[in-house]
Scaffold this motif. Structure first.
Motif, PDB file in Angstrom:
ATOM      1  N   TYR A 131       1.446  -1.616  -1.483  1.00 30.01           N
ATOM      2  CA  TYR A 131       0.259  -1.313  -0.680  1.00 30.01           C
ATOM      3  C   TYR A 131      -0.241   0.084  -1.020  1.00 30.01           C
ATOM      4  O   TYR A 131       0.437   0.871  -1.680  1.00 30.01           O
ATOM      5  CB  TYR A 131       0.541  -1.448   0.816  1.00 30.01           C
ATOM      6  CG  TYR A 131       1.712  -0.644   1.329  1.00 30.01           C
ATOM      7  CD1 TYR A 131       1.539   0.659   1.789  1.00 30.01           C
ATOM      8  CD2 TYR A 131       2.991  -1.205   1.390  1.00 30.01           C
ATOM      9  CE1 TYR A 131       2.595   1.398   2.275  1.00 30.01           C
ATOM     10  CE2 TYR A 131       4.070  -0.469   1.880  1.00 30.01           C
ATOM     11  CZ  TYR A 131       3.857   0.829   2.317  1.00 30.01           C
ATOM     12  OH  TYR A 131       4.915   1.559   2.794  1.00 30.01           O
ATOM     13  N   TYR A 132      -1.472   0.385  -0.580  1.00 30.13           N
ATOM     14  CA  TYR A 132      -2.108   1.655  -0.907  1.00 30.13           C
ATOM     15  C   TYR A 132      -3.055   2.055   0.217  1.00 30.13           C
ATOM     16  O   TYR A 132      -3.415   1.239   1.084  1.00 30.13           O
ATOM     17  CB  TYR A 132      -2.853   1.582  -2.238  1.00 30.13           C
ATOM     18  CG  TYR A 132      -3.707   0.341  -2.428  1.00 30.13           C
ATOM     19  CD1 TYR A 132      -5.049   0.306  -2.040  1.00 30.13           C
ATOM     20  CD2 TYR A 132      -3.166  -0.804  -3.011  1.00 30.13           C
ATOM     21  CE1 TYR A 132      -5.826  -0.821  -2.224  1.00 30.13           C
ATOM     22  CE2 TYR A 132      -3.929  -1.948  -3.193  1.00 30.13           C
ATOM     23  CZ  TYR A 132      -5.261  -1.952  -2.804  1.00 30.13           C
ATOM     24  OH  TYR A 132      -6.021  -3.073  -2.982  1.00 30.13           O
ATOM     25  N   ILE A 156     -17.294   3.895   6.474  1.00 28.19           N
ATOM     26  CA  ILE A 156     -16.776   2.575   6.101  1.00 28.19           C
ATOM     27  C   ILE A 156     -15.282   2.534   6.398  1.00 28.19           C
ATOM     28  O   ILE A 156     -14.551   3.477   6.094  1.00 28.19           O
ATOM     29  CB  ILE A 156     -16.993   2.291   4.595  1.00 28.19           C
ATOM     30  CG1 ILE A 156     -18.454   1.910   4.315  1.00 28.19           C
ATOM     31  CG2 ILE A 156     -16.057   1.193   4.095  1.00 28.19           C
ATOM     32  CD1 ILE A 156     -18.769   1.781   2.835  1.00 28.19           C
ATOM     33  N   ASN A 157     -14.851   1.436   7.004  1.00 33.59           N
ATOM     34  CA  ASN A 157     -13.427   1.130   7.163  1.00 33.59           C
ATOM     35  C   ASN A 157     -13.193  -0.240   6.548  1.00 33.59           C
ATOM     36  O   ASN A 157     -13.805  -1.218   6.976  1.00 33.59           O
ATOM     37  CB  ASN A 157     -13.015   1.136   8.629  1.00 33.59           C
ATOM     38  CG  ASN A 157     -13.160   2.509   9.260  1.00 33.59           C
ATOM     39  OD1 ASN A 157     -14.177   2.805   9.879  1.00 33.59           O
ATOM     40  ND2 ASN A 157     -12.165   3.350   9.093  1.00 33.59           N
ATOM     41  N   ALA A 158     -12.327  -0.287   5.548  1.00 34.36           N
ATOM     42  CA  ALA A 158     -12.157  -1.532   4.798  1.00 34.36           C
ATOM     43  C   ALA A 158     -10.687  -1.875   4.591  1.00 34.36           C
ATOM     44  O   ALA A 158      -9.845  -0.991   4.415  1.00 34.36           O
ATOM     45  CB  ALA A 158     -12.846  -1.415   3.437  1.00 34.36           C
ATOM     46  N   VAL A 159     -10.414  -3.167   4.589  1.00 34.10           N
ATOM     47  CA  VAL A 159      -9.126  -3.708   4.164  1.00 34.10           C
ATOM     48  C   VAL A 159      -9.377  -4.448   2.863  1.00 34.10           C
ATOM     49  O   VAL A 159     -10.306  -5.260   2.768  1.00 34.10           O
ATOM     50  CB  VAL A 159      -8.535  -4.672   5.213  1.00 34.10           C
ATOM     51  CG1 VAL A 159      -7.218  -5.263   4.708  1.00 34.10           C
ATOM     52  CG2 VAL A 159      -8.312  -3.946   6.536  1.00 34.10           C
ATOM     53  N   VAL A 160      -8.580  -4.156   1.825  1.00 33.02           N
ATOM     54  CA  VAL A 160      -8.861  -4.694   0.500  1.00 33.02           C
ATOM     55  C   VAL A 160      -7.607  -5.300  -0.104  1.00 33.02           C
ATOM     56  O   VAL A 160      -6.492  -4.858   0.176  1.00 33.02           O
ATOM     57  CB  VAL A 160      -9.438  -3.579  -0.415  1.00 33.02           C
ATOM     58  CG1 VAL A 160      -8.466  -2.432  -0.544  1.00 33.02           C
ATOM     59  CG2 VAL A 160      -9.819  -4.102  -1.777  1.00 33.02           C
ATOM     60  N   ALA A 161      -7.791  -6.334  -0.917  1.00 28.61           N
ATOM     61  CA  ALA A 161      -6.683  -6.999  -1.608  1.00 28.61           C
ATOM     62  C   ALA A 161      -6.866  -6.891  -3.109  1.00 28.61           C
ATOM     63  O   ALA A 161      -7.995  -6.805  -3.606  1.00 28.61           O
ATOM     64  CB  ALA A 161      -6.616  -8.468  -1.193  1.00 28.61           C
ATOM     65  N   SER A 206      -0.919  -6.877  -3.867  1.00 25.35           N
ATOM     66  CA  SER A 206      -0.883  -5.645  -3.077  1.00 25.35           C
ATOM     67  C   SER A 206      -2.177  -5.556  -2.268  1.00 25.35           C
ATOM     68  O   SER A 206      -3.141  -6.284  -2.530  1.00 25.35           O
ATOM     69  CB  SER A 206      -0.739  -4.427  -3.994  1.00 25.35           C
ATOM     70  OG  SER A 206      -1.863  -4.290  -4.837  1.00 25.35           O
ATOM     71  N   HIS A 207      -2.181  -4.677  -1.294  1.00 22.65           N
ATOM     72  CA  HIS A 207      -3.355  -4.553  -0.420  1.00 22.65           C
ATOM     73  C   HIS A 207      -3.421  -3.133   0.121  1.00 22.65           C
ATOM     74  O   HIS A 207      -2.448  -2.364   0.025  1.00 22.65           O
ATOM     75  CB  HIS A 207      -3.292  -5.568   0.726  1.00 22.65           C
ATOM     76  CG  HIS A 207      -1.968  -5.581   1.440  1.00 22.65           C
ATOM     77  ND1 HIS A 207      -1.633  -4.672   2.403  1.00 22.65           N
ATOM     78  CD2 HIS A 207      -0.889  -6.391   1.283  1.00 22.65           C
ATOM     79  CE1 HIS A 207      -0.411  -4.923   2.841  1.00 22.65           C
ATOM     80  NE2 HIS A 207       0.080  -5.952   2.176  1.00 22.65           N
ATOM     81  N   GLY A 208      -4.578  -2.775   0.679  1.00 25.39           N
ATOM     82  CA  GLY A 208      -4.728  -1.414   1.156  1.00 25.39           C
ATOM     83  C   GLY A 208      -5.781  -1.252   2.228  1.00 25.39           C
ATOM     84  O   GLY A 208      -6.534  -2.178   2.543  1.00 25.39           O
ATOM     85  N   ILE A 209      -5.806  -0.049   2.778  1.00 30.36           N
ATOM     86  CA  ILE A 209      -6.790   0.341   3.789  1.00 30.36           C
ATOM     87  C   ILE A 209      -7.551   1.546   3.258  1.00 30.36           C
ATOM     88  O   ILE A 209      -6.940   2.513   2.786  1.00 30.36           O
ATOM     89  CB  ILE A 209      -6.110   0.693   5.123  1.00 30.36           C
ATOM     90  CG1 ILE A 209      -5.398  -0.534   5.695  1.00 30.36           C
ATOM     91  CG2 ILE A 209      -7.133   1.232   6.124  1.00 30.36           C
ATOM     92  CD1 ILE A 209      -4.568  -0.248   6.927  1.00 30.36           C
ATOM     93  N   ILE A 210      -8.871   1.475   3.315  1.00 24.75           N
ATOM     94  CA  ILE A 210      -9.711   2.544   2.781  1.00 24.75           C
ATOM     95  C   ILE A 210     -10.673   3.025   3.862  1.00 24.75           C
ATOM     96  O   ILE A 210     -11.394   2.228   4.465  1.00 24.75           O
ATOM     97  CB  ILE A 210     -10.474   2.063   1.529  1.00 24.75           C
ATOM     98  CG1 ILE A 210      -9.461   1.670   0.448  1.00 24.75           C
ATOM     99  CG2 ILE A 210     -11.435   3.135   1.028  1.00 24.75           C
ATOM    100  CD1 ILE A 210     -10.071   1.033  -0.762  1.00 24.75           C
ATOM    101  N   ILE A 226      -5.115  10.001  -1.404  1.00 19.73           N
ATOM    102  CA  ILE A 226      -4.892   8.653  -1.925  1.00 19.73           C
ATOM    103  C   ILE A 226      -3.396   8.473  -2.088  1.00 19.73           C
ATOM    104  O   ILE A 226      -2.719   9.325  -2.677  1.00 19.73           O
ATOM    105  CB  ILE A 226      -5.614   8.458  -3.270  1.00 19.73           C
ATOM    106  CG1 ILE A 226      -7.124   8.418  -3.051  1.00 19.73           C
ATOM    107  CG2 ILE A 226      -5.150   7.178  -3.969  1.00 19.73           C
ATOM    108  CD1 ILE A 226      -7.948   8.405  -4.310  1.00 19.73           C
ATOM    109  N   SER A 227      -2.850   7.403  -1.530  1.00 17.26           N
ATOM    110  CA  SER A 227      -1.418   7.146  -1.666  1.00 17.26           C
ATOM    111  C   SER A 227      -1.193   5.730  -2.180  1.00 17.26           C
ATOM    112  O   SER A 227      -1.923   4.807  -1.837  1.00 17.26           O
ATOM    113  CB  SER A 227      -0.694   7.345  -0.336  1.00 17.26           C
ATOM    114  OG  SER A 227      -1.149   6.425   0.637  1.00 17.26           O
ATOM    115  N   ILE A 228      -0.182   5.598  -3.036  1.00 15.82           N
ATOM    116  CA  ILE A 228       0.195   4.326  -3.635  1.00 15.82           C
ATOM    117  C   ILE A 228       1.679   4.122  -3.386  1.00 15.82           C
ATOM    118  O   ILE A 228       2.490   5.019  -3.674  1.00 15.82           O
ATOM    119  CB  ILE A 228      -0.055   4.302  -5.161  1.00 15.82           C
ATOM    120  CG1 ILE A 228      -1.429   4.894  -5.515  1.00 15.82           C
ATOM    121  CG2 ILE A 228       0.136   2.900  -5.713  1.00 15.82           C
ATOM    122  CD1 ILE A 228      -2.602   4.062  -5.133  1.00 15.82           C
TER     123      ILE A 228
END
Length: 376
Positions: free
Chosen positions: A167-168, A237-242, A247-251, A270-272
């Motif tokens: 995740y990221y 913007i608040n986003a959940v992405v795949a 893996s998936h993340g929150i931006i 930015i974290s991975i």
């Protein structure tokens, strides 16, 4: 690297404060000959600043839309100018890029690649079909993509040091008010393109993730809103992405902070995270710092326990690189013109950044297929 006859199209803040110092740092790799801006005043002022900053013995030739015979077409007709850097308002850039390519010039155009995905895709397809076969090089100046610090993060992730990415997270907050020099740029004060500062600045964060993550974005679900009335149409913007690799993340992106402490205390980064460790990339002054923490494993690949500290052992590595993305993007482009293409700032890559912002602005919580949006 041989010197290249170069013209600057645009004379605004970023052209003066970022491109001129970057060109000065490159020294003999460039031969800046001319500047174009719509007004005589701005083009003349830029020419004076360029002569001082670049240490030129000659004055830049000035082109604008006020003096007869000094239009952009006149500049582009010059055979001694082989390449142009386009630093103009977002909505003007695609037509200027086309015009420069049609005149046989290599082009470096400021991000974003276009104000929307459809116009960006059309421009890219035209370039690939008509101008790329002629040997003309067009790149998009996404300076975050060329930052040494973020490239170090990319090498760590792609080299497998973090293991399989799980995740990221990305957080980018910025303070803009009516006193801001960026806000008081007329085309930003009343933007005629989607997203306002989210498109103008948000593509940077997406570009970093696009390069650092080992697989492509597949879909997102997001909400966009306006937190600060002066920043219409949207500033948050608040986003959940795949991603392709599951893996998936929150931006989180926002230019609509109510007070400056929301920026300084929000810890933009930015974290991975993988199954062997994680990294975090942040800006610290004029540098980009990447901190990498990984689990210490025994000969059987099992985590090692520190009995004294009552913690699982881990390593820490800190990489810090000076921020010099604009210089590096120009250098990369010039090398591509000379036949040494490192793949950075390719237009199709930067189209993904615009697609992400466009999808997030329009999602309203509904999943958007990012790959389908990019390809049409």
């Amino acid at each position: 690297m041989p010197a290249h006859g170069l013209a600057i199209l645009g004379s605004g803040i970023f052209a003066k404060e970022a491109h001129l110092p970057a060109l000065a740092a490159l020294g003999g790799a460039v031969d800046v000959k001319a500047v174009y801006s719509r007004s005589r005043k701005s083009s003349t002022e830029f020419a004076e600043a360029a002569q001082e900053k670049l240490g030129l013995k000659h004055k830049l030739d000035v082109y604008n839309e006020e003096d007869e015979g000094r239009s952009l077409d006149s500049l582009l007709a010059r055979p001694d100018i082989k390449a142009v850097i386009v630093v103009l308002p977002i909505t003007l850039q695609p037509d200027i890029v086309r015009k420069a390519l049609a005149a046989g010039k290599h082009v470096l155009s400021e991000k974003p690649v276009a104000p929307d995905v459809a116009s960006g895709r059309a421009l890219i397809e035209e370039y690939e079909a008509k101008y790329k076969p002629q040997g003309l090089v067009w790149r998009v100046a996404e300076n975050f993509e060329t930052e040494p610090g973020f490239q170090a993060a990319q090498r760590i992730v792609h080299g497998g040091k973090l293991g399989t990415i799980k995740y990221y997270n990305a957080r980018a907050y910025s303070w803009v008010d009516t006193h801001s020099k960026w806000y008081n740029t007329p085309w930003r004060t009343v933007p005629d393109y989607q997203g306002g500062f989210l498109l103008d600045g948000g593509v940077h964060t997406i570009a970093v993730l696009r390069k650092v993550l080992p697989s492509s974005f597949t879909s997102l679900s997001a909400y966009a809103s306006l937190a600060k009335d002066i920043l219409k149409p949207h500033d948050t913007i608040n986003a959940v992405v795949a991603s392709d690799d599951n893996s998936h993340g929150i931006i989180e992106l926002s230019w609509g902070t109510p007070v400056q402490s929301r920026v300084t205390e929000a810890h933009s980064s930015i974290s991975i995270t993988g199954d062997k460790g994680w990294l975090e990339a942040t800006r610290v002054g004029e540098n980009i710092r990447v901190v990498v923490r990984t689990a210490v494993l025994d000969e059987n690949g099992k985590p090692v326990w520190d009995e004294e500290k009552k913690l699982w052992k881990e390593t820490e590595e800190v990489i810090e690189e000076k921020s010099c993305g604009v210089e590096k993007e120009i250098e990369s482009w010039l090398r591509a013109v000379d036949g040494e293409d490192d793949g950075l700032d390719a237009p199709r890559g930067t189209l993904v950044d615009v697609a992400f912002i466009e999808a997030a602005l329009n999602s309203k919580g509904t999943p958007v297929d990012l790959k389908k949006l990019v390809t049409g």
